[in-house]
Design a protein around this motif. Structure first.
Motif, PDB file in Angstrom:
ATOM      1  N   ARG A   1      34.581  35.721  -4.285  1.00 43.15           N
ATOM      2  CA  ARG A   1      34.987  37.086  -4.625  1.00 43.15           C
ATOM      3  C   ARG A   1      35.351  37.265  -6.105  1.00 43.15           C
ATOM      4  O   ARG A   1      35.111  38.311  -6.695  1.00 43.15           O
ATOM      5  N   TYR A   2      35.917  36.233  -6.721  1.00 41.53           N
ATOM      6  CA  TYR A   2      36.327  36.382  -8.118  1.00 41.53           C
ATOM      7  C   TYR A   2      35.136  36.580  -9.051  1.00 41.53           C
ATOM      8  O   TYR A   2      35.289  37.077 -10.176  1.00 41.53           O
ATOM      9  N   ALA A   3      33.935  36.221  -8.604  1.00 43.57           N
ATOM     10  CA  ALA A   3      32.745  36.366  -9.446  1.00 43.57           C
ATOM     11  C   ALA A   3      32.425  37.823  -9.757  1.00 43.57           C
ATOM     12  O   ALA A   3      31.526  38.096 -10.553  1.00 43.57           O
ATOM     13  N   ARG A   4      33.168  38.767  -9.158  1.00 48.83           N
ATOM     14  CA  ARG A   4      32.984  40.171  -9.542  1.00 48.83           C
ATOM     15  C   ARG A   4      33.297  40.375 -11.013  1.00 48.83           C
ATOM     16  O   ARG A   4      32.874  41.367 -11.625  1.00 48.83           O
ATOM     17  N   HIS A   5      34.029  39.437 -11.618  1.00 47.57           N
ATOM     18  CA  HIS A   5      34.358  39.540 -13.040  1.00 47.57           C
ATOM     19  C   HIS A   5      33.228  39.052 -13.938  1.00 47.57           C
ATOM     20  O   HIS A   5      33.296  39.240 -15.157  1.00 47.57           O
TER      21      HIS A   5
END
Length: 230
Positions: free
Chosen positions: A144-148
């Motif tokens: 989910r953090y890869a949205r950054h």
């Protein structure tokens, strides 16, 4: 191919599930004491983080599929740290754990990132994980953090998954972010593989088919779900 993004996991909920799954670790008393200590003595994080594998074990957790005991314990420590440390200070502690850790510790940091209020400060950790040849780090970096990640970096990471055999199921929001540029890149790779009498993995072929269908629908004026960059 836009699908509604799933709501972010609540750190307290995730911590509760992981804590319950860890109830049978070899040294549950150590974990409880470590979690208490991290709140009163944040400087103890490096020592406690490194000790988690030895004290909690490294076996997979039956009640938390996809998690090992050491990963879950380390994530709990970071989530607890975030209750007393925030912003740049928290990000610095997380970055330090990553760069001074072994592969297992780095995976735990990457899996913890979506639960931590660090904003985009930890994106360099994703870049580092994506550059490595460790497929487990690559998979952990695309949660989910890869949205950054910006769109070009994200596309390259998806292609690296295809090249290295990381299942595309590991890529959070794959269909929501897949776009026309990724279609071109995948189609080119498919042509190269076909010319060499090789094929793309089944999940990559399925994604390519979905992207082509969306592109065809757009060309004929039908509804399209292809991602558009902002």
């Amino acid at each position: 191919m836009n699908r509604p993004a799933q709501p972010a996991d609540d750190p307290a909920d995730v911590a509760g599930r992981l804590a319950a799954a860890l109830s049978g670790v070899p040294d549950p008393d150590w974990l409880a004491q470590a979690r208490s200590r991290i709140v009163t003595d944040p400087a103890s994080l490096p020592m406690l983080f490194a000790s988690a594998g030895r004290r909690c074990g490294r076996a997979g957790l039956a009640d938390a599929p996809g998690w090992s005991a050491d990963e879950a314990a380390r994530v709990l420590l970071l989530v607890d740290l975030a209750t007393v440390t925030t912003g740049a200070e928290l990000a610095a502690a997380v970055v330090d754990c990553y760069h001074h850790g072994d592969a297992a510790e780095r995976r735990a940091v990457l899996k913890a990132l979506p639960l931590l209020p660090v904003g985009d400060r930890a994106v360099p950790l994703l870049d580092d994980a994506i550059r490595t040849n460790d497929t487990r780090l690559l998979a952990a970096a695309l949660g989910r953090y890869a949205r950054h990640l910006d769109q070009p970096a994200w596309r390259q990471a998806v292609l690296k998954c295809v090249f290295t055999g990381v299942p595309l199921a590991a890529v959070h929001d794959l269909d929501a972010r897949a776009d026309g540029e990724l279609l071109i890149m995948l189609a080119g790779l498919d042509e190269e593989r076909t010319a060499a009498d090789r094929t793309l993995p089944a999940d990559a072929l399925a994604l390519l088919a979905r992207l082509r269908a969306a592109d065809a629908a757009a060309a004929t004026g039908g509804p399209t779900t292809t991602h558009q960059e902002g």
